[in-house]
Design a protein around this motif. Structure first.
Motif, short mmCIF file in Angstrom:
data_model
loop_
_atom_site.label_atom_id
_atom_site.label_comp_id
_atom_site.label_asym_id
_atom_site.label_seq_id
_atom_site.Cartn_x
_atom_site.Cartn_y
_atom_site.Cartn_z
N VAL A 277 0.98 -1.07 -0.10
CA VAL A 277 0.15 0.21 0.06
C VAL A 277 0.99 1.14 -0.02
O VAL A 277 0.59 2.21 -0.54
N ASP A 278 1.87 1.09 0.71
CA ASP A 278 2.96 2.31 0.77
C ASP A 278 3.49 2.72 -0.56
O ASP A 278 3.62 3.70 -0.82
N SER A 279 3.77 1.68 -1.15
CA SER A 279 4.47 1.84 -2.43
C SER A 279 3.48 2.44 -3.41
O SER A 279 3.88 3.14 -4.45
N ILE A 280 2.28 1.79 -3.67
CA ILE A 280 1.20 2.43 -4.54
C ILE A 280 1.22 3.79 -4.19
O ILE A 280 1.04 4.79 -4.97
N VAL B 150 1.67 6.81 -6.78
CA VAL B 150 0.32 7.74 -7.15
C VAL B 150 0.58 9.20 -6.76
O VAL B 150 0.45 10.05 -7.42
N GLU B 151 1.27 9.46 -5.71
CA GLU B 151 1.41 10.98 -5.31
C GLU B 151 2.49 11.45 -6.39
O GLU B 151 2.41 12.61 -6.60
N ASN B 152 3.56 10.62 -6.68
CA ASN B 152 4.69 11.06 -7.60
C ASN B 152 4.07 11.47 -9.01
O ASN B 152 4.18 12.31 -9.54
N PHE B 153 3.09 10.56 -9.51
CA PHE B 153 2.32 10.91 -10.58
C PHE B 153 1.43 12.00 -10.76
O PHE B 153 1.59 12.92 -11.66
N LEU B 154 0.66 12.46 -9.56
CA LEU B 154 -0.06 13.50 -9.61
C LEU B 154 0.82 14.63 -9.81
O LEU B 154 0.49 15.56 -10.20
N LEU C 98 -8.98 -11.82 -2.56
CA LEU C 98 -9.40 -10.88 -3.72
C LEU C 98 -8.75 -9.32 -3.26
O LEU C 98 -8.27 -8.82 -4.28
N CYS C 99 -8.56 -8.87 -2.19
CA CYS C 99 -7.88 -7.75 -1.57
C CYS C 99 -6.43 -7.87 -2.12
O CYS C 99 -5.94 -6.82 -2.72
N LYS C 100 -5.92 -9.00 -1.97
CA LYS C 100 -4.19 -9.14 -2.51
C LYS C 100 -4.27 -9.07 -3.75
O LYS C 100 -3.34 -8.46 -4.50
N ARG C 101 -5.07 -9.68 -4.66
CA ARG C 101 -5.05 -9.54 -6.03
C ARG C 101 -5.33 -8.19 -6.54
O ARG C 101 -4.35 -7.79 -7.31
N TYR C 102 -6.14 -7.51 -6.05
CA TYR C 102 -6.24 -6.12 -6.57
C TYR C 102 -5.23 -5.25 -5.97
O TYR C 102 -4.83 -4.28 -6.89
N LEU C 103 -4.71 -5.60 -4.97
CA LEU C 103 -3.35 -5.01 -4.60
C LEU C 103 -2.40 -5.04 -5.50
O LEU C 103 -1.39 -4.13 -6.00
N GLU C 104 -2.24 -6.38 -6.07
CA GLU C 104 -1.01 -6.68 -7.13
C GLU C 104 -1.26 -6.01 -8.37
O GLU C 104 -0.33 -5.46 -8.92
N LEU C 105 -2.54 -5.80 -8.71
CA LEU C 105 -2.84 -4.90 -9.96
C LEU C 105 -2.60 -3.62 -9.75
O LEU C 105 -2.12 -3.01 -10.72
N ALA C 106 -2.93 -3.04 -8.67
CA ALA C 106 -2.69 -1.68 -8.32
C ALA C 106 -1.34 -1.39 -8.31
O ALA C 106 -0.95 -0.34 -8.99
N GLU C 107 -0.21 -2.10 -7.74
CA GLU C 107 0.97 -1.94 -7.69
C GLU C 107 1.53 -1.91 -9.02
O GLU C 107 2.37 -1.24 -9.57
N LYS C 108 1.03 -2.93 -9.92
CA LYS C 108 1.68 -3.21 -11.29
C LYS C 108 1.11 -1.84 -12.15
O LYS C 108 2.15 -1.26 -12.82
N PHE C 109 0.07 -1.18 -11.97
CA PHE C 109 -0.38 -0.41 -12.86
C PHE C 109 0.33 1.02 -12.28
O PHE C 109 0.47 1.91 -13.05
N SER C 110 0.57 1.14 -11.10
CA SER C 110 1.24 2.26 -10.43
C SER C 110 2.73 2.58 -11.10
O SER C 110 3.32 3.70 -10.84
N ASN C 111 3.18 1.46 -11.32
CA ASN C 111 4.61 1.60 -11.68
C ASN C 111 4.91 0.80 -12.72
O ASN C 111 5.67 -0.33 -12.91
N PRO C 112 4.01 1.25 -13.99
CA PRO C 112 4.48 0.27 -15.39
C PRO C 112 5.64 0.34 -15.66
O PRO C 112 6.65 1.36 -15.63
N GLU C 113 6.17 -0.60 -16.40
CA GLU C 113 7.46 -0.71 -17.18
C GLU C 113 7.38 0.20 -18.20
O GLU C 113 6.54 0.35 -18.99
#
Length: 249
Positions: free
Chosen positions: A96-99, A103-107, A234-249
């Motif tokens: 959560v901290d990483s995401i 997010v804050e950096n992107f904004l 489900l929470c873990k799966r969505y967290l994994e997705l959120a982290e992936k999208f928050s730091n795309p390669e």
């Protein structure tokens, strides 16, 4: 109607209320059910992109405040406030901290882009809940339903955020290829190349909305342990997705 002192269905008399005869669509045609059975095609996805574009074109512009960095950042806040609960229940606090940092950096670094979207009228009163469970794919037509009507704040967002909900959902079902087709088709017909600069950010946002939903379930005392276990997965799966999208390669 009321006729000669009697209440009945029909024409004439004094109208008391109006009734709607509804036709139930087959649950087998609900898009999430079709995805599970591999019954969704590329053509379906392209048609959905067109339906959503037409919907956005006909909708009205939202108040400009809903497109500001401040409001967008505030939209993430409820999910981030679940950090301690997520750490306690799932040991995923660092994720959560990483995401949140991403997010804050992107904004911060894309402030002018958000302002541009606002000026161009890309922030609209949209659907607010474009997920596969809110789409029916029948032989006759494709039906998008259950738009958010109860909250101006939830429904008002960048068109990219509306699109991203379904794209995130498709990725969740393991159909990242469909998500790409959806975004590419929408970007083409809307002539919106800036969409690509924002889509991962909003994919992250939509995943975090689902993280919030599952986190609420984790602390619901009325749910069984089995239901809470499912919410945790489900929470873990969505967290994994959120982290992936928050730091795309």
């Amino acid at each position: 109607v009321k006729t000669n002192g009697k209440v009945e269905f029909g024409q004439g008399g004094s109208i008391l209320d109006y009734c709607v005869k509804m036709k139930e669509l087959s649950q087998e045609d609900r898009m999430d059910h079709r995805l599970e059975k591999n019954q969704v095609s590329r053509d379906h996805i392209q048609k959905i992109a067109c339906i959503l574009f037409d919907f956005h074109k006909r909708s009205h512009k939202a108040e400009k405040k809903y497109g500001t960095v401040e409001v967008i950042q505030d939209n993430f806040k409820p999910a981030f406030e679940m950090r301690d609960l997520i750490q306690k229940k799932l040991g995923q606090g660092k994720r959560v901290d990483s995401i949140r940092r991403n997010v804050e950096n992107f904004l911060k670094t894309h402030h002018p882009l958000f302002q541009k979207r606002n000026r161009e009228g890309k922030v609209r009163h949209g659907h607010g809940d474009v997920r596969s469970k809110n789409l029916f794919l029948t032989e006759e037509d494709i039906y998008l339903f259950d738009a958010v009507e109860f909250s101006e704040k939830i429904a008002s967002c960048d068109v990219a955020a509306d699109l991203a909900y379904l794209a995130m959902d498709l990725d969740f079902f393991g159909r990242g290829d469909f998500a790409k087709i959806l975004v590419d088709r929408y970007a083409r017909i809307s002539d919106d190349p800036d969409l690509y600069k924002l889509i991962d950010f909003y994919l992250c946002y939509r995943a975090m909305v689902q993280v919030l939903v599952q986190a609420y379930l984790l602390q619901d005392e009325e749910l069984s342990e089995e239901q809470k276990d499912e919410a945790g997965k489900l929470c873990k799966r969505y967290l994994e997705l959120a982290e992936k999208f928050s730091n795309p390669e």
